[in-house]
Scaffold this active site. Structure first.
Site, mmCIF file in Angstrom:
data_model
loop_
_atom_site.group_PDB
_atom_site.id
_atom_site.type_symbol
_atom_site.label_atom_id
_atom_site.label_comp_id
_atom_site.label_asym_id
_atom_site.label_seq_id
_atom_site.Cartn_x
_atom_site.Cartn_y
_atom_site.Cartn_z
ATOM 1 N N ASP A 10 0.601 -1.408 0.158
ATOM 2 C CA ASP A 10 -0.101 -0.344 0.286
ATOM 3 C C ASP A 10 0.964 1.331 -0.025
ATOM 4 O O ASP A 10 2.084 1.037 0.391
ATOM 5 C CB ASP A 10 -1.003 0.176 1.073
ATOM 6 C CG ASP A 10 -1.157 0.562 1.344
ATOM 7 O OD1 ASP A 10 -2.549 1.590 0.353
ATOM 8 O OD2 ASP A 10 -1.652 2.026 2.160
ATOM 9 N N ASP A 195 -2.779 -0.473 5.835
ATOM 10 C CA ASP A 195 -2.749 0.288 6.946
ATOM 11 C C ASP A 195 -4.201 -0.074 7.421
ATOM 12 O O ASP A 195 -4.610 0.786 8.044
ATOM 13 C CB ASP A 195 -2.106 1.071 7.429
ATOM 14 C CG ASP A 195 -2.565 2.507 5.988
ATOM 15 O OD1 ASP A 195 -2.890 2.430 4.822
ATOM 16 O OD2 ASP A 195 -3.140 3.430 6.841
ATOM 17 N N SER A 196 -5.401 0.114 5.980
ATOM 18 C CA SER A 196 -6.098 0.394 6.498
ATOM 19 C C SER A 196 -7.384 -0.330 5.644
ATOM 20 O O SER A 196 -7.034 -1.927 5.833
ATOM 21 C CB SER A 196 -6.968 1.571 5.385
ATOM 22 O OG SER A 196 -5.655 2.977 6.246
#
Length: 245
Positions: A10, A195-196
């Site tokens: 990412d 992270d999401s």
């Protein structure tokens, strides 16, 4: 030699620090991973044109997954596959932004639109992703409820204040599966870092799913490993401790 052959990163909140830079430590680790025969690629919610400067910085010639999986590129210059939102759904989503007075953005195959420059003819363009942003948690929940009722949509986020929408079944995970087919790899050979919520599916399906120290709690809970934050060279840690060992 590493059992992992593909490192899918990412961008925002992961390989990029909060100033949108890639640290020298992370650059060096990525170069070492590539030298060891690992394919390093970006898997991002951004469109290709918004990722290209970083691809060029790292001199990556690998596949790229963009707009949360709505586009998969064989390399930074050759499109492999593209998945589009239905135009009727687009119209409803724009209307929802007006109903709830919410900021929105939308990626077509040609450009990025948002609430301030919204002059698009929905029927004349091809649409890849739609998103809402609001710091009003109740408003965000209302929008999410209405989107779920619409059906046919993949709903994730890239922060706790937004919702990102792709066609049903399209995600970074579907994109990385397409890349594995291109490269003759299995998902068990993939390290996926994020992270999401738009990283959640690929973190769950990869051979090693890694959450950044700054990741949302749900992502950390699903990950095999949690590393340092994006400001503390977490990606370099993944490479040093789990790929080059």
């Amino acid at each position: 030699m590493s059992k992992y052959k593909l490192l899918a990163l990412d961008m925002d909140g992961t390989v990029l620090d909060d100033d949108h830079n890639i640290s020298s430590e992370t650059v060096a680790a990525i170069q070492d991973a590539r030298a060891a025969g690992v394919t390093v690629m970006f898997s991002t919610g951004r469109a290709l044109q918004n990722a290209m400067s970083y691809i060029e910085q790292l001199q990556l010639d690998a596949p790229v997954v963009t707009v949360n999986g709505s586009e998969v590129w064989r390399n930074p210059h050759e499109l492999h596959v593209r998945h589009l939102l239905e135009r009727d759904a687009m119209k409803k989503m724009v209307q929802l932004s007006e109903t709830y007075d919410s900021w929105f953005w939308a990626y077509s195959t040609e450009r990025l639109y948002n609430r301030e420059n919204w002059n698009a003819d929905i029927d004349s363009e091809q649409w890849l992703k739609f998103g809402y942003f609001t710091e009003d948690e109740q408003k965000l929940q209302h929008i999410l409820t209405e989107l779920r009722a619409m059906g046919g949509l993949e709903l994730t986020n890239s922060s706790l204040q937004n919702i990102e929408i792709n066609p049903r079944g399209i995600s970074k995970a579907s994109g990385i599966r397409s890349v594995c087919e291109l490269l003759g790899l299995d998902m068990s050979q993939v390290v996926a870092v994020g992270d999401s919520l738009n990283d959640l599916a690929v973190i769950q399906q990869a051979g090693l799913g890694v959450a950044m120290g700054n990741a949302q709690d749900e992502v950390k809970e699903a990950a095999d490993v949690v590393v340092s934050t994006n400001n503390e060279h977490g990606v370099a840690q993944v490479i040093r401790q789990h790929i080059l060992t």
